[in-house]
Write an enzyme that holds these catalytic residues in place. Structure first.
Site, mmCIF file in Angstrom:
data_model
loop_
_atom_site.group_PDB
_atom_site.id
_atom_site.type_symbol
_atom_site.label_atom_id
_atom_site.label_comp_id
_atom_site.label_asym_id
_atom_site.label_seq_id
_atom_site.Cartn_x
_atom_site.Cartn_y
_atom_site.Cartn_z
ATOM 1 N N LYS A 17 -18.906 -5.380 33.268
ATOM 2 C CA LYS A 17 -18.233 -6.689 33.220
ATOM 3 C C LYS A 17 -16.775 -6.510 32.818
ATOM 4 O O LYS A 17 -15.868 -7.053 33.451
ATOM 5 C CB LYS A 17 -18.931 -7.585 32.204
ATOM 6 C CG LYS A 17 -18.106 -8.796 31.737
ATOM 7 C CD LYS A 17 -18.883 -9.711 30.827
ATOM 8 C CE LYS A 17 -18.605 -9.498 29.374
ATOM 9 N NZ LYS A 17 -17.366 -10.041 28.842
ATOM 10 N N ASN A 18 -16.553 -5.717 31.752
ATOM 11 C CA ASN A 18 -15.202 -5.653 31.178
ATOM 12 C C ASN A 18 -14.262 -4.714 31.913
ATOM 13 O O ASN A 18 -13.084 -4.637 31.584
ATOM 14 C CB ASN A 18 -15.288 -5.301 29.690
ATOM 15 C CG ASN A 18 -15.921 -6.429 28.891
ATOM 16 O OD1 ASN A 18 -16.064 -7.549 29.403
ATOM 17 N ND2 ASN A 18 -16.322 -6.149 27.674
ATOM 18 N N CYS A 40 -13.402 -18.349 20.475
ATOM 19 C CA CYS A 40 -14.812 -18.596 20.794
ATOM 20 C C CYS A 40 -15.576 -18.337 19.497
ATOM 21 O O CYS A 40 -15.003 -18.062 18.459
ATOM 22 C CB CYS A 40 -15.268 -17.659 21.901
ATOM 23 S SG CYS A 40 -15.287 -15.959 21.371
ATOM 24 N N ARG A 58 -9.773 -14.999 18.563
ATOM 25 C CA ARG A 58 -9.330 -14.543 19.903
ATOM 26 C C ARG A 58 -7.857 -14.920 20.135
ATOM 27 O O ARG A 58 -7.506 -15.582 21.101
ATOM 28 C CB ARG A 58 -10.225 -15.109 21.007
ATOM 29 C CG ARG A 58 -11.712 -14.932 20.817
ATOM 30 C CD ARG A 58 -12.190 -13.538 20.542
ATOM 31 N NE ARG A 58 -12.127 -12.627 21.667
ATOM 32 C CZ ARG A 58 -13.071 -12.497 22.591
ATOM 33 N NH1 ARG A 58 -14.117 -13.278 22.552
ATOM 34 N NH2 ARG A 58 -12.951 -11.609 23.560
ATOM 35 N N ASP A 65 -19.332 -4.670 20.459
ATOM 36 C CA ASP A 65 -20.255 -5.348 21.375
ATOM 37 C C ASP A 65 -21.680 -4.829 21.252
ATOM 38 O O ASP A 65 -22.595 -5.433 21.807
ATOM 39 C CB ASP A 65 -19.772 -5.213 22.827
ATOM 40 C CG ASP A 65 -18.466 -5.943 23.054
ATOM 41 O OD1 ASP A 65 -17.799 -5.671 24.068
ATOM 42 O OD2 ASP A 65 -18.084 -6.764 22.197
ATOM 43 N N ARG A 104 -23.688 -14.246 31.425
ATOM 44 C CA ARG A 104 -22.243 -13.961 31.514
ATOM 45 C C ARG A 104 -22.003 -12.459 31.616
ATOM 46 O O ARG A 104 -21.010 -12.017 32.158
ATOM 47 C CB ARG A 104 -21.519 -14.489 30.269
ATOM 48 C CG ARG A 104 -21.530 -15.982 30.110
ATOM 49 C CD ARG A 104 -20.596 -16.447 29.020
ATOM 50 N NE ARG A 104 -19.251 -15.884 29.207
ATOM 51 C CZ ARG A 104 -18.242 -16.130 28.365
ATOM 52 N NH1 ARG A 104 -18.431 -16.871 27.289
ATOM 53 N NH2 ARG A 104 -17.049 -15.615 28.570
HETATM 54 C C1 EPZ Z 1 -12.269 -7.283 24.856
HETATM 55 O O1 EPZ Z 1 -11.938 -8.526 24.284
HETATM 56 C C2 EPZ Z 1 -13.664 -7.437 25.446
HETATM 57 N N1 EPZ Z 1 -13.647 -8.471 26.471
HETATM 58 C C3 EPZ Z 1 -14.647 -7.812 24.332
HETATM 59 O O2 EPZ Z 1 -15.946 -7.879 24.919
HETATM 60 C C4 EPZ Z 1 -14.626 -6.705 23.297
HETATM 61 O O3 EPZ Z 1 -15.497 -7.051 22.223
HETATM 62 C C5 EPZ Z 1 -13.204 -6.534 22.755
HETATM 63 O O4 EPZ Z 1 -12.305 -6.248 23.856
HETATM 64 C C6 EPZ Z 1 -13.093 -5.389 21.754
HETATM 65 O O5 EPZ Z 1 -13.526 -4.218 22.322
HETATM 66 C C7 EPZ Z 1 -13.204 -8.177 27.718
HETATM 67 O O6 EPZ Z 1 -12.776 -7.083 27.989
HETATM 68 C C8 EPZ Z 1 -13.274 -9.279 28.726
HETATM 69 P P1 EPZ Z 1 -9.148 -7.468 21.669
HETATM 70 P P2 EPZ Z 1 -10.408 -8.826 23.823
HETATM 71 O O7 EPZ Z 1 -7.902 -8.068 22.172
HETATM 72 O O8 EPZ Z 1 -9.472 -8.152 24.729
HETATM 73 C C9 EPZ Z 1 -7.209 -9.344 17.765
HETATM 74 C C10 EPZ Z 1 -18.009 -8.905 25.436
HETATM 75 O O9 EPZ Z 1 -18.994 -9.293 24.789
HETATM 76 N N2 EPZ Z 1 -6.089 -9.786 18.608
HETATM 77 O O10 EPZ Z 1 -9.304 -5.986 21.711
HETATM 78 O O11 EPZ Z 1 -10.267 -10.288 23.621
HETATM 79 C C11 EPZ Z 1 -8.477 -10.108 18.092
HETATM 80 O O12 EPZ Z 1 -8.495 -11.343 17.422
HETATM 81 C C12 EPZ Z 1 -16.615 -9.165 24.913
HETATM 82 O O13 EPZ Z 1 -18.078 -8.286 26.526
HETATM 83 C C13 EPZ Z 1 -5.002 -10.417 18.032
HETATM 84 O O14 EPZ Z 1 -4.954 -10.592 16.821
HETATM 85 O O15 EPZ Z 1 -10.393 -8.110 22.392
HETATM 86 C C14 EPZ Z 1 -9.571 -9.173 17.635
HETATM 87 O O16 EPZ Z 1 -9.781 -9.370 16.250
HETATM 88 C C15 EPZ Z 1 -16.617 -9.818 23.551
HETATM 89 N N3 EPZ Z 1 -3.985 -10.851 18.817
HETATM 90 C C16 EPZ Z 1 -8.960 -7.786 17.858
HETATM 91 O O17 EPZ Z 1 -7.549 -7.996 18.045
HETATM 92 C C17 EPZ Z 1 -4.013 -10.670 20.191
HETATM 93 O O18 EPZ Z 1 -3.045 -11.074 20.879
HETATM 94 C C18 EPZ Z 1 -9.486 -7.085 19.081
HETATM 95 O O19 EPZ Z 1 -9.388 -7.986 20.172
HETATM 96 C C19 EPZ Z 1 -5.127 -10.022 20.762
HETATM 97 C C20 EPZ Z 1 -6.145 -9.586 19.958
#
Ligand code: EPZ
Length: 417
Positions: free
Chosen positions: A22-23, A116, A121, A305, A398
């Site tokens: 998916k990702n 979410c 996020r 995850d 999803r």
């Molecule tokens: C991706 O989400 C994945 N989703 C998530 O999978 C996965 O858990 C996550 O990466 C971590 O590996 C997809 O790829 C579609 P991040 P993403 O930006 O990109 C903070 C699933 O179940 N942050 O790495 O949204 C954020 O709040 C999903 O498949 C900021 O502070 O994750 C989090 O605490 C769930 N500011 C941390 O970084 C920003 O601008 C990591 O988030 C961006 C992120």
């Protein structure tokens, strides 16, 4: 049918084919806009987040056709970056359209990129990096508007490793003027897959999979045929299902090179595994051993995850386990549901829980609150006495093509109801 009925007590046994990631698929679908050409994504997973991404792409002029072994996308007709209301709400992955549409058409407008249930996020890293590349971004309530006459390459230091922000900046950089350096980049395999796809299309990217990615902008990209890699989180979900039920399973196509940390935890739980090019053989223990402490982190540490799946296996382990969630603020919503099944879990603080393993969970009615926690509740039903009804399982589709089909292939007694 928005529930899954699980009759527990049967060890999983047999072979299951792991679906496409998916990702990896979602950012690559957004990236296909940059080619303004025809692409074929083999092994694209048939999941609701992909269906929703297709609707978004079609709403701005793309064509999408499912074929036997994959998804055909034609972005030659893309005419706008204005995504109609109602298309991007509630799907975090629409955030990738920010970088892709700025690169493809120089404008984006969409709503609903909010948080979410698993966490806030935020998108401040995305906005900071794209602004440094010359985009003008406004963000009121829940609607984001961005324009960029010309994106210009520059050096960007990400304040923290973010998968989505890293991917968005790569998407914006491949057609930008000059060179972009992304420091503090995330290293997840899905980023490597995105960069591999874009390189096949003619992009010039080095450093994918490290904390420093360099992109040299090019004039244009062409469409290609690309195979979406297997989903490491789906594979890991079934890995912990096998351990929790004391099963013996072959995870066909499981990307074992991307699962070192989960496999190390599996070994500490008493599982025996070996892998070959075709996948992973896993023999679960009679009863899992508690691992003492498990901390999630950015790749290659233990993936957030899979935290819920490991939590379930710990609920029936011998001994005590402390789980610390370091990535998302609210990824223990599954805990009250597991307590309904008899799990002995104590909240330590907002990022940690302590589990005292028990011999067997007791079937009950529980509610899925989000994707990975919902899947883990099905796993809990597998190792519970009697039957468990998991409600609101629409979340699961999803990310899992058909978790009931996959688990039935492994001998589980589960059914959508
Ligand atoms: C991706 O989400 C994945 N989703 C998530 O999978 C996965 O858990 C996550 O990466 C971590 O590996 C997809 O790829 C579609 P991040 P993403 O930006 O990109 C903070 C699933 O179940 N942050 O790495 O949204 C954020 O709040 C999903 O498949 C900021 O502070 O994750 C989090 O605490 C769930 N500011 C941390 O970084 C920003 O601008 C990591 O988030 C961006 C992120």
């Amino acid at each position: 049918m928005d529930s899954i009925l699980v009759n527990g007590g049967t060890p999983l046994c047999g072979a299951v084919k792991i679906q496409g990631s998916k990702n990896a698929a979602l950012p690559i679908m957004a990236a296909s806009l940059l080619t303004k050409d025809c692409n074929f994504l083999e092994n694209c997973p048939r999941i609701t987040d992909v269906y929703r991404m297709i609707e978004i792409l079609e709403s701005i002029g793309c064509k999408a056709i499912w074929k036997e072994d994959g998804l055909y996308l034609d972005s030659s007709g893309v005419y706008s970056g204005a995504i109609p209301d109602g298309y991007s709400e509630g799907m975090r992955s629409s955030i990738f359209l920010l970088g892709a549409l700025l690169g493809a058409v120089g404008e984006v407008s969409m709503s609903g990129i909010g948080g979410c249930v698993i966490g806030n996020r935020k998108i401040d890293y995305h906005v900071m990096g794209l602004t440094r590349m010359g985009a003008t971004i406004s963000y009121q309530e829940d609607r984001i508007q961005a324009t960029a006459a010309m994106l210009c390459g520059t050096a960007i230091q990400l304040p923290g490793p973010s998968v989505g922000a890293t991917e968005n900046l790569v998407l914006a950089a491949v057609l930008a003027k000059g060179e972009t350096l992304i420091q503090g980049a995330a290293a997840e395999p899905e980023i490597v897959a995105l960069c591999q796809y874009l390189s096949r299309c003619g992009a010039r990217i080095t450093g994918a999979g490290s904390d420093c990615i360099r992109v040299e902008g090019v004039k244009a990209l062409r469409g290609v045929r690309y195979t979406i890699p297997p989903d490491r989180i789906v594979a890991g979900t079934y890995l912990f299902a096998t351990i929790a039920t004391g099963g013996n399973v072959f995870l066909q196509k499981a990307p074992w090179r991307e699962l070192y940390e989960p496999l190390a935890v599996a070994e500490r739980m008493g599982a025996v595994w070996n892998c070959c090019e075709e996948g992973i053989y896993i023999q679960g223990p009679e009863r899992p051993k508690a691992v003492g402490e498990l901390i999630t982190g950015v790749y290659p540490r233990f993936p957030t995850d899979l935290q819920s799946a490991a939590l379930v296996a710990s609920c029936v382990a011998t001994g005590q386990t402390i789980i610390r969630e370091k990535i998302f603020e609210n990824r223990f919503r599954i805990v009250p549901q597991l307590r309904k099944l008899g799990a002995n879990i104590r909240d330590i603080d907002e990022e940690s829980v302590e589990i005292q393993g028990i011999e067997q969970l007791q079937g009950a009615e529980v509610e899925a609150m989000e994707l990975r926690g919902g899947a883990a509740l099905v796993l809990a039903g597998l190792c519970a006495k009697g039957s468990t009804l998991v409600q609101h399982t629409a979340f699961l589709y999803r990310g899992y093509e058909n978790i009931c089909r996959d688990l039935r292939d492994l001998g589980a007694r589960v059914a959508s109801v």
